[in-house]
Scaffold this active site. Structure first.
Site, PDB file in Angstrom:
ATOM      1  N   ARG A 126       0.833  -1.199   0.000  1.00  0.00           N
ATOM      2  CA  ARG A 126       0.000   0.000   0.000  1.00  0.00           C
ATOM      3  C   ARG A 126       0.872   1.255   0.000  1.00  0.00           C
ATOM      4  O   ARG A 126       2.010   1.191   0.449  1.00  0.00           O
ATOM      5  CB  ARG A 126      -0.765   0.040   1.324  1.00  0.00           C
ATOM      6  CG  ARG A 126      -2.206  -0.212   1.306  1.00  0.00           C
ATOM      7  CD  ARG A 126      -2.676  -0.092   2.765  1.00  0.00           C
ATOM      8  NE  ARG A 126      -3.345  -1.291   3.181  1.00  0.00           N
ATOM      9  CZ  ARG A 126      -4.622  -1.530   2.985  1.00  0.00           C
ATOM     10  NH1 ARG A 126      -5.376  -0.643   2.404  1.00  0.00           N
ATOM     11  NH2 ARG A 126      -5.158  -2.670   3.380  1.00  0.00           N
ATOM     12  N   THR A 173       0.534   3.669   1.982  1.00  0.00           N
ATOM     13  CA  THR A 173       0.671   4.150   3.370  1.00  0.00           C
ATOM     14  C   THR A 173       0.805   2.955   4.312  1.00  0.00           C
ATOM     15  O   THR A 173       0.304   1.865   4.012  1.00  0.00           O
ATOM     16  CB  THR A 173      -0.576   4.968   3.801  1.00  0.00           C
ATOM     17  OG1 THR A 173      -1.747   4.212   3.464  1.00  0.00           O
ATOM     18  CG2 THR A 173      -0.647   6.310   3.113  1.00  0.00           C
ATOM     19  N   LEU A 174       1.430   3.181   5.465  1.00  0.00           N
ATOM     20  CA  LEU A 174       1.552   2.111   6.465  1.00  0.00           C
ATOM     21  C   LEU A 174       0.268   2.013   7.291  1.00  0.00           C
ATOM     22  O   LEU A 174      -0.615   2.863   7.192  1.00  0.00           O
ATOM     23  CB  LEU A 174       2.759   2.409   7.373  1.00  0.00           C
ATOM     24  CG  LEU A 174       4.131   2.325   6.682  1.00  0.00           C
ATOM     25  CD1 LEU A 174       5.215   2.909   7.588  1.00  0.00           C
ATOM     26  CD2 LEU A 174       4.453   0.875   6.306  1.00  0.00           C
ATOM     27  N   THR A 225      -4.955  -2.668   7.110  1.00  0.00           N
ATOM     28  CA  THR A 225      -6.415  -2.537   7.083  1.00  0.00           C
ATOM     29  C   THR A 225      -6.866  -1.618   8.206  1.00  0.00           C
ATOM     30  O   THR A 225      -7.690  -0.708   8.007  1.00  0.00           O
ATOM     31  CB  THR A 225      -7.059  -3.931   7.269  1.00  0.00           C
ATOM     32  OG1 THR A 225      -6.570  -4.806   6.252  1.00  0.00           O
ATOM     33  CG2 THR A 225      -8.575  -3.855   7.211  1.00  0.00           C
ATOM     34  N   LYS A 237     -14.201   4.060  13.220  1.00  0.00           N
ATOM     35  CA  LYS A 237     -14.467   4.727  14.505  1.00  0.00           C
ATOM     36  C   LYS A 237     -14.640   6.232  14.308  1.00  0.00           C
ATOM     37  O   LYS A 237     -15.394   6.885  15.035  1.00  0.00           O
ATOM     38  CB  LYS A 237     -13.352   4.434  15.505  1.00  0.00           C
ATOM     39  CG  LYS A 237     -13.646   3.233  16.397  1.00  0.00           C
ATOM     40  CD  LYS A 237     -13.466   1.925  15.701  1.00  0.00           C
ATOM     41  CE  LYS A 237     -14.631   1.048  15.528  1.00  0.00           C
ATOM     42  NZ  LYS A 237     -14.347  -0.162  14.726  1.00  0.00           N
ATOM     43  N   VAL A 287     -19.774  -7.792  13.182  1.00  0.00           N
ATOM     44  CA  VAL A 287     -19.234  -6.524  13.694  1.00  0.00           C
ATOM     45  C   VAL A 287     -19.312  -5.411  12.645  1.00  0.00           C
ATOM     46  O   VAL A 287     -19.765  -4.305  12.929  1.00  0.00           O
ATOM     47  CB  VAL A 287     -17.765  -6.715  14.127  1.00  0.00           C
ATOM     48  CG1 VAL A 287     -17.370  -5.630  15.093  1.00  0.00           C
ATOM     49  CG2 VAL A 287     -17.553  -8.064  14.750  1.00  0.00           C
ATOM     50  N   VAL A 306     -29.364 -14.724   1.051  1.00  0.00           N
ATOM     51  CA  VAL A 306     -29.488 -13.979  -0.201  1.00  0.00           C
ATOM     52  C   VAL A 306     -29.166 -14.941  -1.336  1.00  0.00           C
ATOM     53  O   VAL A 306     -28.150 -15.637  -1.306  1.00  0.00           O
ATOM     54  CB  VAL A 306     -28.490 -12.797  -0.204  1.00  0.00           C
ATOM     55  CG1 VAL A 306     -28.473 -12.105  -1.558  1.00  0.00           C
ATOM     56  CG2 VAL A 306     -28.842 -11.820   0.902  1.00  0.00           C
ATOM     57  N   HIS A 345     -16.642   7.098  41.988  1.00  0.00           N
ATOM     58  CA  HIS A 345     -18.067   7.454  41.881  1.00  0.00           C
ATOM     59  C   HIS A 345     -18.173   8.908  41.434  1.00  0.00           C
ATOM     60  O   HIS A 345     -17.448   9.755  41.957  1.00  0.00           O
ATOM     61  CB  HIS A 345     -18.743   7.270  43.238  1.00  0.00           C
ATOM     62  CG  HIS A 345     -20.163   7.764  43.234  1.00  0.00           C
ATOM     63  ND1 HIS A 345     -21.178   7.029  42.664  1.00  0.00           N
ATOM     64  CD2 HIS A 345     -20.717   8.906  43.707  1.00  0.00           C
ATOM     65  CE1 HIS A 345     -22.311   7.711  42.796  1.00  0.00           C
ATOM     66  NE2 HIS A 345     -22.057   8.860  43.427  1.00  0.00           N
TER      67      HIS A 345
END
Ligand code: FAD
Ligand code: NAI
EC number: 1.8.1.4
Length: 466
Positions: A35, A37-38, A41, A51, A184, A238, A445
């Site tokens: 890729r 860039t490092l 995934t 995220k 997920v 499907v 608390h």
């Protein structure tokens, strides 16, 4: 030919962490990444961009869906999808550049291009311009990761039928997004687009969501997501997908057999799992082969060929960034002649929806199958003062302990910010803590973490605040 102590193929959380640790230990090390860039995934098209969108979309929904108004904050938000994507991309760039900095700091050579084995101790790297560089190494670590599993009959074109990478960069909010797979990725990215305004239908082959997670926890999460408007079609398969420039016509039928139905969507996300990636590695040159699932086996990170090691998604175990990182450290320490082992029973799993689901250790279902006697302590977030004051009372904390010794065997949380709390139990369980140890430990608390302590107290029926 340049010679190294260690050459690592792949610059994801497995590969880059292995390279950094090798540098820290004074080994000469190169990391080969194809890729531009490092970060693999995780940083480029996985954990981090997902995220970023989960965070932004959660705030958008809170502002537009009445939650802010309930708190006395009256605003009328406008969605600027371009800006949302831009800030996500900028964060990703910052993170991938951060790995470049860590490589320089730890004297790791980043060899740009696609690597292949060329016999024992040799790696050839093909750069974008077609030129090839040969490297020699005492030890080679394969950390080539994974790719989305395709679904026969549903061709991913990343136009209308997309994988997770496509779903992280849609040019518009779909009117109707169909997600295939209630795992997920399906639940996280389905949540992003639902919050931004899509109607979301999730089609799952099994009769439950998130197979492998504690069933009661998964059911609670499903109920919460359904309340938010996500539609679940469980036990469905499907059978056909026809994509056009405008959208997709999807045919599905009950997994157990029955009448077919057709659904229309403007986008379909295929998220039915990931498979190990070993394409172009020339494994034959060293006599290595993958199993039927395309996976490279390992024994404490060693392959069957001396001097060739394997870590991360490309080998057995959960496909998670922190698992790849743990294996990276253990593998390099072993290469350096030090003892090191990964505790596979204590790799936490998190689903970053709202509420979140976080777990570590054994589920009730696993303990039943093992025939091990256990006790359960539960505590609902409805009885936790911080969750109440924040109007985030969905879910519970559940602690499972051995019936005789009281040792904590599993923890399953569904609720607000539980991703940030599961680490407490990872540490406790690494030290073989009992539920009583947690119950006797002072927690601040008011925090949601008090729910975990109350659940631990409840293993012996002694929760005080319910
Ligand atoms: P990868 O990260 O896949 O890295 C492998 C690298 O090797 C790639 O960059 C690839 O280009 C390179 N490569 C492959 N072959 C070669 C070759 N021959 N030569 C040179 N380079 C090569 N996990 C979590 O723990 N938390 C999360 O929140 C999370 N969210 C995710 C969200 C999404 C949408 C996805 C898809 C995944 C998510 N994951 C998450 C999983 C996580 O991304 C992976 O478990 C993790 O990236 C695996 O690390 P790895 O180093 O084994 O492989
Ligand atoms: P997954 O394994 O989590 O879920 C796939 C789902 O698809 C399962 O529920 C499965 O039963 C279902 N399925 C399989 N075949 C099907 C079919 N033909 N029709 C309908 N449903 C079908 O895989 P997912 O969501 O693609 O994620 C891949 C990997 O990425 C996971 O291993 C996960 O660990 C990792 N990941 C981790 C994240 C995190 O830690 N928060 C976030 C996103 C991904």
């Amino acid at each position: 030919m340049k010679s190294y102590d260690v050459v690592i193929i792949g610059g994801g959380p497995g590969g880059y962490n292995a390279a950094i640790r090798a540098g820290q230990l004074g080994l000469s090390v190169a990391c080969v990444e194809g890729r531009s860039t490092l970060g693999g995934t995780c940083l480029n098209v996985g954990c981090m961009p997902s995220k970023a969108l989960l965070h932004a979309s959660e705030l958008y929904e809170a502002a537009s869906g009445g939650e802010f108004a309930h708190l006395g904050i009256e605003v009328k938000p406008n969605l600027n999808l371009g800006q949302m994507m831009k800030q996500k991309d900028e964060s990703v760039t910052g993170l991938t550049k951060g790995i470049e900095y860590l490589f320089r700091k730890n004297k790791v050579d980043w060899i740009k291009g696609w690597g292949r084995l060329d016999g024992i101790g040799k790696v050839v790297v093909k750069a974008e311009d077609g030129s090839e560089t040969a490297l020699q190494a005492k030890d080679i670590v394969i950390a080539t990761g994974s790719e989305p599993t395709p679904l026969p009959g549903v061709t991913i074109d990343n136009q209308r039928i997309i994988d997770s990478t496509g779903a992280l960069s849609l040019p518009q909010v779909p009117k109707h997004l169909i997600v295939i797979g209630a795992g997920v990725i399906g639940l996280e990215l389905g949540s992003v687009w639902r919050r931004l305004g899509s109607q979301v239908t999730v089609i799952e082959y099994l009769d439950r969501i998130c197979p492998g997670t504690d069933e009661e926890t998964a059911k609670t999460l499903q109920k919460a997501l359904a309340k938010q408007g996500m539609v679940f079609k469980l036990g469905s398969k499907v059978t056909q997908a026809n994509a056009s420039a405008e959208g997709v016509s999807l045919t599905l039928e009950p997994a157990a057999g029955g009448n077919a139905e057709t659904l229309q969507a403007d986008y379909v996300l295929v998220a039915i799992g990931r498979r190990p990636y070993t394409q172009g590695l020339n494994l034959e040159s060293v006599g290595l082969a993958t199993d039927q699932r395309g996976m490279l086996g390992n024994d404490n990170h060693r392959t069957s060929v001396p001097g060739i090691w394997v870590i991360g998604d490309v080998t057995s175990g959960p496909m998670l960034a922190h698992k790849a990182e743990d294996e990276a450290v253990a593998c390099i320490e072993r290469i350096a002649g030090k003892p090191h082992e990964v505790n596979y029973n204590l790799i936490p799993g998190v689903i970053y929806t709202r509420p979140e689901l976080a777990s570590v250790g054994k589920t009730e279902e696993q303990l039943k199958a093992e025939g091990r006697a256990y006790k359960v302590g539960k505590f609902p977030f409805t009885a936790n003062s911080r969750a109440k004051i924040n109007h985030e009372t969905e879910g519970f904390a559940k602690v499972i302990a051995d019936a005789q010794t009281d040792e904590v065997l599993g923890v399953h949380l569904v609720g607000p910010s539980v991703s940030e709390m599961i680490g407490e139990f990872c540490v406790a369980m690494e030290f073989s803590a009992s539920a009583e140890d947690i119950a006797l430990t002072c927690h601040p608390h008011p925090t949601r973490s008090e729910a975990l302590r109350q659940a631990a107290m409840n293993v012996d029926g002694m929760a005080m605040q319910i």
